[in-house]
Design a protein around this motif. Structure first.
Motif, PDB file in Angstrom:
ATOM      1  N   LYS A  70       0.856  -1.187   0.000  1.00 31.18           N
ATOM      2  CA  LYS A  70       0.000   0.000   0.000  1.00 31.18           C
ATOM      3  C   LYS A  70       0.894   1.239   0.000  1.00 31.18           C
ATOM      4  O   LYS A  70       1.890   1.294   0.729  1.00 31.18           O
ATOM      5  CB  LYS A  70      -0.913   0.006   1.223  1.00 31.18           C
ATOM      6  CG  LYS A  70      -1.912  -1.131   1.251  1.00 31.18           C
ATOM      7  CD  LYS A  70      -2.879  -0.995   2.408  1.00 31.18           C
ATOM      8  CE  LYS A  70      -2.209  -1.299   3.743  1.00 31.18           C
ATOM      9  NZ  LYS A  70      -1.923  -2.722   3.899  1.00 31.18           N
ATOM     10  N   TYR A  71       0.520   2.235  -0.813  1.00 30.44           N
ATOM     11  CA  TYR A  71       1.313   3.460  -0.936  1.00 30.44           C
ATOM     12  C   TYR A  71       0.424   4.676  -0.753  1.00 30.44           C
ATOM     13  O   TYR A  71      -0.761   4.670  -1.124  1.00 30.44           O
ATOM     14  CB  TYR A  71       1.961   3.567  -2.324  1.00 30.44           C
ATOM     15  CG  TYR A  71       2.996   2.521  -2.637  1.00 30.44           C
ATOM     16  CD1 TYR A  71       4.341   2.731  -2.326  1.00 30.44           C
ATOM     17  CD2 TYR A  71       2.645   1.339  -3.272  1.00 30.44           C
ATOM     18  CE1 TYR A  71       5.302   1.783  -2.635  1.00 30.44           C
ATOM     19  CE2 TYR A  71       3.596   0.378  -3.582  1.00 30.44           C
ATOM     20  CZ  TYR A  71       4.925   0.616  -3.265  1.00 30.44           C
ATOM     21  OH  TYR A  71       5.875  -0.331  -3.577  1.00 30.44           O
ATOM     22  N   GLY A 118      -3.426   0.475  -3.193  1.00 32.93           N
ATOM     23  CA  GLY A 118      -2.619  -0.738  -3.115  1.00 32.93           C
ATOM     24  C   GLY A 118      -3.451  -1.935  -2.717  1.00 32.93           C
ATOM     25  O   GLY A 118      -4.688  -1.922  -2.747  1.00 32.93           O
ATOM     26  N   ARG A 119      -2.749  -2.961  -2.320  1.00 30.29           N
ATOM     27  CA  ARG A 119      -3.377  -4.235  -1.962  1.00 30.29           C
ATOM     28  C   ARG A 119      -3.734  -4.217  -0.473  1.00 30.29           C
ATOM     29  O   ARG A 119      -2.867  -4.016   0.382  1.00 30.29           O
ATOM     30  CB  ARG A 119      -2.419  -5.376  -2.266  1.00 30.29           C
ATOM     31  CG  ARG A 119      -3.015  -6.764  -2.112  1.00 30.29           C
ATOM     32  CD  ARG A 119      -2.068  -7.780  -2.678  1.00 30.29           C
ATOM     33  NE  ARG A 119      -2.543  -9.142  -2.557  1.00 30.29           N
ATOM     34  CZ  ARG A 119      -1.930 -10.195  -3.067  1.00 30.29           C
ATOM     35  NH1 ARG A 119      -0.796 -10.022  -3.730  1.00 30.29           N
ATOM     36  NH2 ARG A 119      -2.416 -11.403  -2.917  1.00 30.29           N
ATOM     37  N   ILE A 123      10.342   5.156   1.901  1.00 32.59           N
ATOM     38  CA  ILE A 123      10.251   6.383   1.102  1.00 32.59           C
ATOM     39  C   ILE A 123      10.880   6.162  -0.275  1.00 32.59           C
ATOM     40  O   ILE A 123      11.988   5.641  -0.397  1.00 32.59           O
ATOM     41  CB  ILE A 123      10.932   7.557   1.822  1.00 32.59           C
ATOM     42  CG1 ILE A 123      10.265   7.797   3.181  1.00 32.59           C
ATOM     43  CG2 ILE A 123      10.872   8.817   0.974  1.00 32.59           C
ATOM     44  CD1 ILE A 123      10.948   8.850   4.022  1.00 32.59           C
ATOM     45  N   ALA A 124      10.145   6.582  -1.321  1.00 39.80           N
ATOM     46  CA  ALA A 124      10.627   6.451  -2.694  1.00 39.80           C
ATOM     47  C   ALA A 124      10.345   7.734  -3.450  1.00 39.80           C
ATOM     48  O   ALA A 124       9.401   8.478  -3.143  1.00 39.80           O
ATOM     49  CB  ALA A 124       9.962   5.276  -3.392  1.00 39.80           C
ATOM     50  N   TYR A 154       5.245   7.016  -0.109  1.00 40.69           N
ATOM     51  CA  TYR A 154       5.555   6.352   1.160  1.00 40.69           C
ATOM     52  C   TYR A 154       4.881   4.986   1.156  1.00 40.69           C
ATOM     53  O   TYR A 154       3.672   4.873   0.911  1.00 40.69           O
ATOM     54  CB  TYR A 154       5.050   7.182   2.341  1.00 40.69           C
ATOM     55  CG  TYR A 154       5.300   6.530   3.687  1.00 40.69           C
ATOM     56  CD1 TYR A 154       6.518   6.695   4.340  1.00 40.69           C
ATOM     57  CD2 TYR A 154       4.320   5.753   4.293  1.00 40.69           C
ATOM     58  CE1 TYR A 154       6.752   6.088   5.566  1.00 40.69           C
ATOM     59  CE2 TYR A 154       4.543   5.147   5.515  1.00 40.69           C
ATOM     60  CZ  TYR A 154       5.768   5.311   6.154  1.00 40.69           C
ATOM     61  OH  TYR A 154       6.006   4.702   7.357  1.00 40.69           O
ATOM     62  N   LYS A 155       5.664   3.936   1.420  1.00 39.81           N
ATOM     63  CA  LYS A 155       5.153   2.562   1.431  1.00 39.81           C
ATOM     64  C   LYS A 155       4.897   2.119   2.867  1.00 39.81           C
ATOM     65  O   LYS A 155       5.760   2.248   3.732  1.00 39.81           O
ATOM     66  CB  LYS A 155       6.152   1.609   0.766  1.00 39.81           C
ATOM     67  CG  LYS A 155       5.681   0.166   0.725  1.00 39.81           C
ATOM     68  CD  LYS A 155       6.676  -0.729   0.001  1.00 39.81           C
ATOM     69  CE  LYS A 155       7.927  -0.929   0.835  1.00 39.81           C
ATOM     70  NZ  LYS A 155       8.844  -1.914   0.215  1.00 39.81           N
TER      71      LYS A 155
END
Length: 457
Positions: free
Chosen positions: A20-21, A46-47, A236-237, A262-263
């Motif tokens: 999830k993001y 997300g899932r 963090i990406a 953010y994941k």
């Protein structure tokens, strides 16, 4: 292809997704122009469970004085046929309000046409479906299948933005060594068919386990694009994409898009489609080495294809489960023995244990009896089969003897018939000879008086 994929097809909040993001995206289109189109999107998607994906987003699109603001609700559900075959259904319900931003209008004279312009509020429904295998996904979606204008309380029948979209996507892993070992490769080809326009696009992305990915694509309407992203940490990406207009829009220049995401950490591991492990640039060296070694060990067990890797992992999990159950059983037995040693006077518990042991012995005896019965039945079947074979052999021998006796009898009958025919033939010949002799004798007897008369004369 990394974030906000549900905007492409409503099933993509689940398809090939594991996390999830929450993300913030800004796209500055045709940046060389003042007041050029600019888009903002804040999304959480997300899932969310083993078979569901969910997304929610708020967006704003600005194009000069024209502004479009709204939100998207997404839901996707997956039906699993087997481990590598599934069908996913999804839908996007969108609301947006569009109109003129009066704050951006600069004019020395009042314009009644601008002042009387009303904002338009529209609700749209966009369904989609996706069929997935181990490596491929095939899907179709309908953009603006239903469009309802809240201002006029009417359905929009002639919507120029209504379209049918189809896609084919491939996802696989590279086997090798070094920096690109166990890297994930994805390729997506899409086609969008509107009433007066057809747009075809393609994009491919390579994700390295270190937490870096790059992508490149082409769109027949907007041109070529390229981008790079990286995981700054485990959560963090950041991603940047550059787009260059081509064809009829080549004079409009380039566009820039940047995403910060953010994941959220997963609370448990999914049974379906949960084989990836994302690294990060600034994680500790021990964690990096441990993650890389783990991926290499997993890759070493599956040099042929990913299916074998999954089968090995399932077998490994099964062995772990069996060992865990065995350890628990041994611990339970030790605990019961300890309790018996500490409380030998508790005859009821001892009696229960003895009764359980007797039941176990009884079941064991029953199993042995069943096994002996099966062996006897098997031996009886073999004896019956042998007796049947011997009986068949005797029957064949008897048939042969009967046939031989019949043949001999026929031969004897034939010989008797031949002898009888020969005797009859001999008898006929004898009769003919006797008749001839008798005739000769009669002829001589008749000639004798005639000779005597001639002698007298």
């Amino acid at each position: 292809m990394k974030f906000n994929k549900y905007a492409l097809n409503p099933t993509f909040s689940f398809v090939r997704e594991q996390n999830k993001y929450i993300s913030i995206t800004n796209k500055k289109q045709w940046a060389q122009f003042e007041n050029a189109p600019e888009n903002y999107l804040v999304s959480y998607s997300g899932r969310f469970s083993e078979n569901t994906g969910v997304g929610i987003g708020l967006f704003q699109q600005s194009n000069g004085v024209y502004t479009n603001f709204g939100g998207i609700l997404n839901f996707a559900y997956n039906a699993v046929f087997d481990r590598d075959s599934n069908l996913t259904f999804g839908t996007n319900v969108a609301f947006y309000q569009s109109g003129i931003d009066q704050g951006k209008i600069v004019s020395n004279f009042p314009d009644s046409a601008l002042n009387n312009t009303e904002k338009s509020s529209v609700v749209t429904i966009n369904p989609g479906i996706n069929y997935g295998t181990m490596f491929f996904d095939f899907g179709v979606s309908v953009n603006n299948l239903v469009s309802y204008n809240l201002n006029t309380s009417e359905l929009i029948e002639e919507n120029p933005e209504q379209s049918i979209q189809g896609h084919i996507m491939y996802t696989g892993f590279l086997q090798g060594s070094g920096f690109f070992d166990s890297s994930k490769f994805s390729g997506l080809v899409r086609s969008e068919f509107k009433k007066d326009q057809t747009v075809i696009s393609g994009v491919m992305m390579l994700t390295v386990p270190k937490g870096i990915w790059g992508q490149a694509g082409y769109n027949t309407l907007y041109g070529a694009s390229a981008g790079i992203g990286l995981n700054i940490s485990k959560q963090i990406a950041v991603e940047y994409n550059y787009e260059q207009s081509m064809g009829e829009l080549s004079e409009f220049g380039n566009s820039h898009e940047i995403t910060l995401a953010y994941k959220f950490n997963k609370k448990y591991r999914y049974n379906y489609s949960d084989d990836e492990e994302d690294g990060s640039i600034f994680s500790s060296s021990n964690k990096k080495r441990k993650s890389v070694n783990k991926r290499k060990a997993s890759a070493a067990t599956s040099e042929s294809d990913k299916e074998r890797f999954r089968a090995n992992r399932v077998a490994s999990e099964k062995v772990k489960t069996e060992r865990k159950a065995q350890f628990e059983a041994e611990a339970k037995a030790k605990e019961e023995a300890k309790q018996l040693a500490e409380a030998p006077s508790e005859t009821e518990e001892v009696a229960d244990i003895e009764e359980k042991q007797a039941e176990v012995e009884e079941v064991t005896e029953e199993v042995e009896v069943d096994a002996n019965a099966e062996e006897l039945a098997k031996a009886q079947q073999e004896a019956d089969a042998k007796a049947k074979a011997e009986a068949e052999e005797l029957a064949r021998a008897q048939q042969a003897a009967d046939a031989k006796a019949k043949a001999e009898e026929l031969a004897r009958a034939q010989q008797a018939a031949d002898a009888k025919a020969k005797a009859e033939e001999l008898a006929k010949a004898q009769q003919a000879a006797d008749a001839k002799a008798k005739a000769d004798e009669l002829a001589k007897a008749q000639q004798a008086p005639m000779q005597k008369l001639e002698q007298k004369n």
